[in-house]
Design a protein around this motif. Sequence first.
Motif, mmCIF file in Angstrom:
data_model
loop_
_atom_site.group_PDB
_atom_site.id
_atom_site.type_symbol
_atom_site.label_atom_id
_atom_site.label_comp_id
_atom_site.label_asym_id
_atom_site.label_seq_id
_atom_site.Cartn_x
_atom_site.Cartn_y
_atom_site.Cartn_z
ATOM 1 N N TYR A 1 -90.997 14.206 33.490
ATOM 2 C CA TYR A 1 -89.519 14.447 34.063
ATOM 3 C C TYR A 1 -88.933 15.359 33.137
ATOM 4 C CZ TYR A 1 -90.330 9.892 36.288
ATOM 5 O OH TYR A 1 -90.856 8.826 37.093
ATOM 6 N N LEU A 2 -89.100 15.591 31.995
ATOM 7 C CA LEU A 2 -88.812 16.630 31.131
ATOM 8 C C LEU A 2 -89.274 17.956 31.496
ATOM 9 C CD1 LEU A 2 -87.018 16.633 28.641
ATOM 10 C CD2 LEU A 2 -89.052 16.440 27.189
ATOM 11 N N LEU B 1 -86.356 16.726 22.779
ATOM 12 C CA LEU B 1 -86.786 15.420 23.407
ATOM 13 C C LEU B 1 -88.152 15.419 23.496
ATOM 14 C CD1 LEU B 1 -84.019 14.457 26.258
ATOM 15 C CD2 LEU B 1 -84.471 12.975 24.194
ATOM 16 N N HIS C 1 -90.124 12.761 21.766
ATOM 17 C CA HIS C 1 -89.538 11.302 21.681
ATOM 18 C C HIS C 1 -89.704 10.703 23.352
ATOM 19 C CE1 HIS C 1 -87.501 12.178 17.831
ATOM 20 N NE2 HIS C 1 -87.107 13.219 18.490
ATOM 21 N N VAL C 2 -90.578 11.086 24.095
ATOM 22 C CA VAL C 2 -90.941 10.627 25.625
ATOM 23 C C VAL C 2 -92.323 10.252 25.425
ATOM 24 C CG1 VAL C 2 -88.826 11.683 26.261
ATOM 25 C CG2 VAL C 2 -91.027 12.936 26.666
ATOM 26 N N ASP C 3 -92.845 9.307 26.563
ATOM 27 C CA ASP C 3 -93.952 9.178 26.916
ATOM 28 C C ASP C 3 -94.661 10.126 27.703
ATOM 29 O OD1 ASP C 3 -92.960 8.242 29.183
ATOM 30 O OD2 ASP C 3 -93.209 6.198 28.753
ATOM 31 N N GLU C 4 -95.862 9.896 28.269
ATOM 32 C CA GLU C 4 -96.501 10.886 29.107
ATOM 33 C C GLU C 4 -95.799 11.048 30.436
ATOM 34 O OE1 GLU C 4 -100.830 11.515 31.357
ATOM 35 O OE2 GLU C 4 -100.612 10.317 29.552
ATOM 36 N N GLU C 5 -95.078 9.825 30.967
ATOM 37 C CA GLU C 5 -94.294 9.780 32.049
ATOM 38 C C GLU C 5 -93.117 10.449 31.989
ATOM 39 O OE1 GLU C 5 -92.567 6.625 35.654
ATOM 40 O OE2 GLU C 5 -93.548 6.076 33.898
ATOM 41 N N GLY C 6 -92.456 10.421 30.922
ATOM 42 C CA GLY C 6 -91.421 11.094 30.533
ATOM 43 C C GLY C 6 -91.550 12.416 30.492
ATOM 44 N N GLU C 7 -92.635 12.858 30.068
ATOM 45 C CA GLU C 7 -92.963 14.370 29.609
ATOM 46 C C GLU C 7 -92.752 15.029 31.457
ATOM 47 O OE1 GLU C 7 -96.421 15.192 27.964
ATOM 48 O OE2 GLU C 7 -95.917 14.348 25.706
#
Length: 250
Positions: free
Chosen positions: A71-72, A60, A63-69
């Motif tokens: 959480y990842l 993933l 496939h995620v933006d900076e904010e998603g990173e």
Amino acid sequence: MTTNNSSMNDDRDDGADPDRAGDAGERLKQQRDDLQLLNQVMRHDIRNDLQLVSAYAELLGDHVDEEGEEYLDVIKANTRSAVALTTTVRDLAEVMLREDVDPGVVSLDRVLSQQVKEVRSAYSRAVFTVEGSVSEVEVVADEMLDSVFRNILRNAIQHNDETPPNVTVSAAVDEDDGVAEVRIADNGPGIPEEQREEVFGKGERGLDSPGAGIGLYLVQSLVDLYGGDVWIEDNEPKGAVFVVRLRLAE
């Protein structure tokens, strides 16, 4: 008549109830079977599911933006922690299932170096420093000695609030006392003196105490099995030092 009755009563009292002994034996066997099943589930089903989560979390990343990173990263960190916990539970189950264990002879440097290497690769954000060498030293232990150092090293990072976490590993031999001493120091928040026995599960509150976990309980159990000792000291200027003393092999 009175004498005969007394004799019969004495004979009856001294004898064990075979039914009760048999029930206890069956319960013990069932408990061991249940523990074996739990061990198998930990080794395979739960661990495999967690590794699958970890693999998909890595995929993933693109496939995620900076904010998603952000959480990842939390998912990855907690997955690694859960995988490590399954390893600890597995090792603890192995110890509890053992019978008539007789420790053998283990190369201290080989085990310690391997665990530093593995934990360093799992926690790339941490800084590890190794001081000294005990390459020719053999100690009284067995193949589970790696669990002792793995759990202490992971503990030094997982409970560390510094950026980056620093862990210093050193070893020395005391020929006069016939022991090898390994010191694992960190720059974390430290452990208050009144809690140091509790974190090993030795205190009155044991594993229910804040911050305590089965990893350090396993450490204590194994070191006791080897006839060694483990304790905690203050590090300077801050942090804790876990000291492991093991008997030198003759």
